[in-house]
Design a protein around this motif. Sequence first.
Motif, PDB file in Angstrom:
ATOM      1  N   UNK A  99      36.761  29.901  49.839  1.00  0.00           N
ATOM      2  CA  UNK A  99      35.568  30.573  49.424  1.00  0.00           C
ATOM      3  C   UNK A  99      35.767  31.385  48.145  1.00  0.00           C
ATOM      4  N   UNK A 100      37.354  31.560  47.916  1.00  0.00           N
ATOM      5  CA  UNK A 100      37.547  32.667  46.722  1.00  0.00           C
ATOM      6  C   UNK A 100      38.415  31.843  45.951  1.00  0.00           C
ATOM      7  N   UNK A 101      38.428  31.760  44.550  1.00  0.00           N
ATOM      8  CA  UNK A 101      39.166  30.807  43.872  1.00  0.00           C
ATOM      9  C   UNK A 101      39.423  31.674  42.729  1.00  0.00           C
ATOM     10  N   UNK A 102      40.604  31.446  42.085  1.00  0.00           N
ATOM     11  CA  UNK A 102      41.166  32.234  40.720  1.00  0.00           C
ATOM     12  C   UNK A 102      41.423  31.097  39.618  1.00  0.00           C
ATOM     13  N   UNK A 103      40.522  31.127  38.604  1.00  0.00           N
ATOM     14  CA  UNK A 103      40.654  30.308  37.602  1.00  0.00           C
ATOM     15  C   UNK A 103      41.616  31.020  36.472  1.00  0.00           C
ATOM     16  N   UNK A 104      42.708  30.663  36.499  1.00  0.00           N
ATOM     17  CA  UNK A 104      43.766  31.071  35.717  1.00  0.00           C
ATOM     18  C   UNK A 104      43.694  31.048  34.102  1.00  0.00           C
ATOM     19  N   UNK A 105      42.810  29.902  33.950  1.00  0.00           N
ATOM     20  CA  UNK A 105      42.712  29.744  32.582  1.00  0.00           C
ATOM     21  C   UNK A 105      41.581  30.510  31.618  1.00  0.00           C
ATOM     22  N   UNK A 106      40.595  30.859  32.674  1.00  0.00           N
ATOM     23  CA  UNK A 106      39.458  31.845  32.133  1.00  0.00           C
ATOM     24  C   UNK A 106      39.830  33.236  32.594  1.00  0.00           C
ATOM     25  N   UNK A 107      40.646  33.329  33.669  1.00  0.00           N
ATOM     26  CA  UNK A 107      40.932  34.715  34.270  1.00  0.00           C
ATOM     27  C   UNK A 107      39.771  35.355  34.983  1.00  0.00           C
ATOM     28  N   UNK A 108      39.369  34.280  35.811  1.00  0.00           N
ATOM     29  CA  UNK A 108      37.834  34.631  36.471  1.00  0.00           C
ATOM     30  C   UNK A 108      38.136  34.410  38.128  1.00  0.00           C
ATOM     31  N   UNK A 109      37.890  35.182  38.769  1.00  0.00           N
ATOM     32  CA  UNK A 109      37.641  35.306  40.127  1.00  0.00           C
ATOM     33  C   UNK A 109      36.420  34.910  40.600  1.00  0.00           C
ATOM     34  N   UNK A 110      36.176  33.824  41.487  1.00  0.00           N
ATOM     35  CA  UNK A 110      35.119  33.445  41.941  1.00  0.00           C
ATOM     36  C   UNK A 110      34.722  33.403  43.394  1.00  0.00           C
ATOM     37  N   UNK A 111      34.008  34.188  43.953  1.00  0.00           N
ATOM     38  CA  UNK A 111      33.563  34.173  45.351  1.00  0.00           C
ATOM     39  C   UNK A 111      32.511  33.301  45.694  1.00  0.00           C
ATOM     40  N   UNK A 112      32.459  32.138  46.391  1.00  0.00           N
ATOM     41  CA  UNK A 112      31.374  31.339  46.569  1.00  0.00           C
ATOM     42  C   UNK A 112      31.413  30.621  48.000  1.00  0.00           C
ATOM     43  N   UNK A 113      30.478  31.002  48.812  1.00  0.00           N
ATOM     44  CA  UNK A 113      30.201  30.146  50.062  1.00  0.00           C
ATOM     45  C   UNK A 113      29.046  29.060  50.128  1.00  0.00           C
ATOM     46  N   UNK A 114      28.859  28.572  48.989  1.00  0.00           N
ATOM     47  CA  UNK A 114      27.945  27.569  48.997  1.00  0.00           C
ATOM     48  C   UNK A 114      26.486  27.864  48.680  1.00  0.00           C
ATOM     49  N   UNK A 115      26.270  29.048  48.945  1.00  0.00           N
ATOM     50  CA  UNK A 115      24.921  29.698  48.927  1.00  0.00           C
ATOM     51  C   UNK A 115      24.771  30.739  47.881  1.00  0.00           C
ATOM     52  N   UNK A 116      25.654  31.776  47.656  1.00  0.00           N
ATOM     53  CA  UNK A 116      25.627  32.770  46.777  1.00  0.00           C
ATOM     54  C   UNK A 116      27.246  32.715  46.035  1.00  0.00           C
ATOM     55  N   UNK A 117      27.388  33.335  44.790  1.00  0.00           N
ATOM     56  CA  UNK A 117      28.448  33.636  44.074  1.00  0.00           C
ATOM     57  C   UNK A 117      28.514  34.990  43.814  1.00  0.00           C
ATOM     58  N   UNK A 118      29.652  35.432  43.491  1.00  0.00           N
ATOM     59  CA  UNK A 118      30.030  36.821  42.637  1.00  0.00           C
ATOM     60  C   UNK A 118      31.320  36.293  41.802  1.00  0.00           C
ATOM     61  N   UNK A 119      31.093  36.850  40.606  1.00  0.00           N
ATOM     62  CA  UNK A 119      32.239  36.063  39.750  1.00  0.00           C
ATOM     63  C   UNK A 119      32.563  37.641  39.056  1.00  0.00           C
ATOM     64  N   UNK A 120      34.085  37.463  38.683  1.00  0.00           N
ATOM     65  CA  UNK A 120      34.525  38.585  38.204  1.00  0.00           C
ATOM     66  C   UNK A 120      35.386  38.103  37.104  1.00  0.00           C
ATOM     67  N   UNK A 121      35.489  38.823  35.880  1.00  0.00           N
ATOM     68  CA  UNK A 121      36.010  38.393  34.760  1.00  0.00           C
ATOM     69  C   UNK A 121      37.276  39.477  34.577  1.00  0.00           C
ATOM     70  N   UNK A 122      38.548  39.301  34.574  1.00  0.00           N
ATOM     71  CA  UNK A 122      39.535  40.149  34.041  1.00  0.00           C
ATOM     72  C   UNK A 122      39.587  40.300  32.577  1.00  0.00           C
ATOM     73  N   UNK A 123      39.125  41.092  31.820  1.00  0.00           N
ATOM     74  CA  UNK A 123      39.243  40.984  30.481  1.00  0.00           C
ATOM     75  C   UNK A 123      40.689  41.319  29.850  1.00  0.00           C
ATOM     76  N   UNK A 124      40.766  41.398  28.584  1.00  0.00           N
ATOM     77  CA  UNK A 124      41.974  41.582  27.829  1.00  0.00           C
ATOM     78  C   UNK A 124      42.555  43.047  27.971  1.00  0.00           C
ATOM     79  N   UNK A 125      41.342  43.827  28.222  1.00  0.00           N
ATOM     80  CA  UNK A 125      41.881  45.158  28.317  1.00  0.00           C
ATOM     81  C   UNK A 125      42.079  45.677  29.679  1.00  0.00           C
ATOM     82  N   UNK A 126      41.990  44.986  30.556  1.00  0.00           N
ATOM     83  CA  UNK A 126      42.218  45.362  32.163  1.00  0.00           C
ATOM     84  C   UNK A 126      41.107  45.525  32.944  1.00  0.00           C
TER      85      UNK A 126
END
Length: 440
Positions: free
Chosen positions: A1-28
């Motif tokens: 349900x939670x995946x980390x995309x290291x290439x884009x530095x993104x955390x995606x919470x996904x239960x198949x119905x809703x998503x919550x997506x967080x980007x860790x930017x270069x400034x932190x």
Amino acid sequence: MINYDAKQNVIKLDNGSINFVIYINQEGYLETIYFGKSVKDFDVSSVRITGGEEHGIYSIAENKETVYPDGYKEGVAPVEISTHARKDKRGAPIIVKRENGSFVTDFRYVSHRIYSGIEELNGLPCAHGENCNTVEFLLKEHTRELYVKHRVTIFEDKDIIIKNFEIVNDTGKSVVLDRAMSMQLDLPGMDHTFNHFCGRWAEERTRVENEIYDGVTEIYSNGGASSAEENPFVFLKAKNADYDKGDIEPLIVVAPTFYSYGLYGDDDMKDIKDVTPVKKNSSANFGRELRFDIIPAVESEFSTYADGASESALQSSRDHRAMAGLSNGCRITYTGGMIENFDYISWFGCYSSYIDSELVLDALSSEKNKNYKLNYMFNADGIYDFAYNGHKKMVNELVGNGKFGDDNVEYVQVAFGYHSARSWRVGLYDSLQRFFKRVK
């Protein structure tokens, strides 16, 4: 349900119905780049709020205006935890006073971990439950050994996101918390109303709906606890959303109405008559182009309900596809839609044309299509349309056979209607009201 995309530095919470997506930017800083219905993975650069003159910030250390390398707009981009006493006007959920009286507070990313379950909060009310995953971000105040554990939880079977902050003081000194809130949620617009529940004795929880204005809105009971005067709960509601208005389930409607000419060498449209080899060939070819070119191109490029462009993915998402056509486009809807692609499409709008009903019945009862349901077939003709009698006869032959019944087939006569755009606009308008369903 939670995946980390290291290439884009993104955390995606996904239960198949809703998503919550967080980007860790270069400034932190943690940017909240998406919260809503479940979508496919996407390029972060296409949804971030970046660029423009206002993404610069004055650096006291360098005595000049600087910009962030990745275009971060401080004070504008939606974030998980705002800074205080820098450039962000919105107000921070956590403000820690310094020994010199300064209130500058600036938490930045250190690390994260993903785990199953939800953290219990000692001494505080908190959410409980099973079948959930949590991502915990460790954030450090920019100039002190002061940390925040920011937790975001998603449930597998509920469209709920849980957030909380835990402050950890490793400075070796006492600190003063001027503000310590449970969460921050930045939304991309103001098209909502603010709803809360006030009241009095024997009349608790009276809903009050207020406009959202620039600035700060607070609710409180001033009693140190929940009371009849104010319940500690708020929600935002989209403006004008009620039992009759609101969000609808997304649907792609294919309308091949004028798909007739130009595919087989007659691009200058010379010698185009009512029926020509060009018209016959292009009409017959549409179903194949739709299946092998158009649908895969759209579903692989854009965020839709299909989990990819494979045949199985397109079949499982057929409830989010419709086809509607008039005149020759209606014939193509029968042949290229129902007969050739019923496993990809489940909603149909048919205006001012008809074909042999046996061709449709045979196709839909075939081994390929026998397990697929017809969601709806809406039919319409003007009463003076030359296709009126043949179309009505075809619908009567379909209803009561196979997948066609009174609950999913409708035929409408357009008063004073001809084989014309006016009648077709009425048919399409009425069809869309059947195709698009309210979000539950």
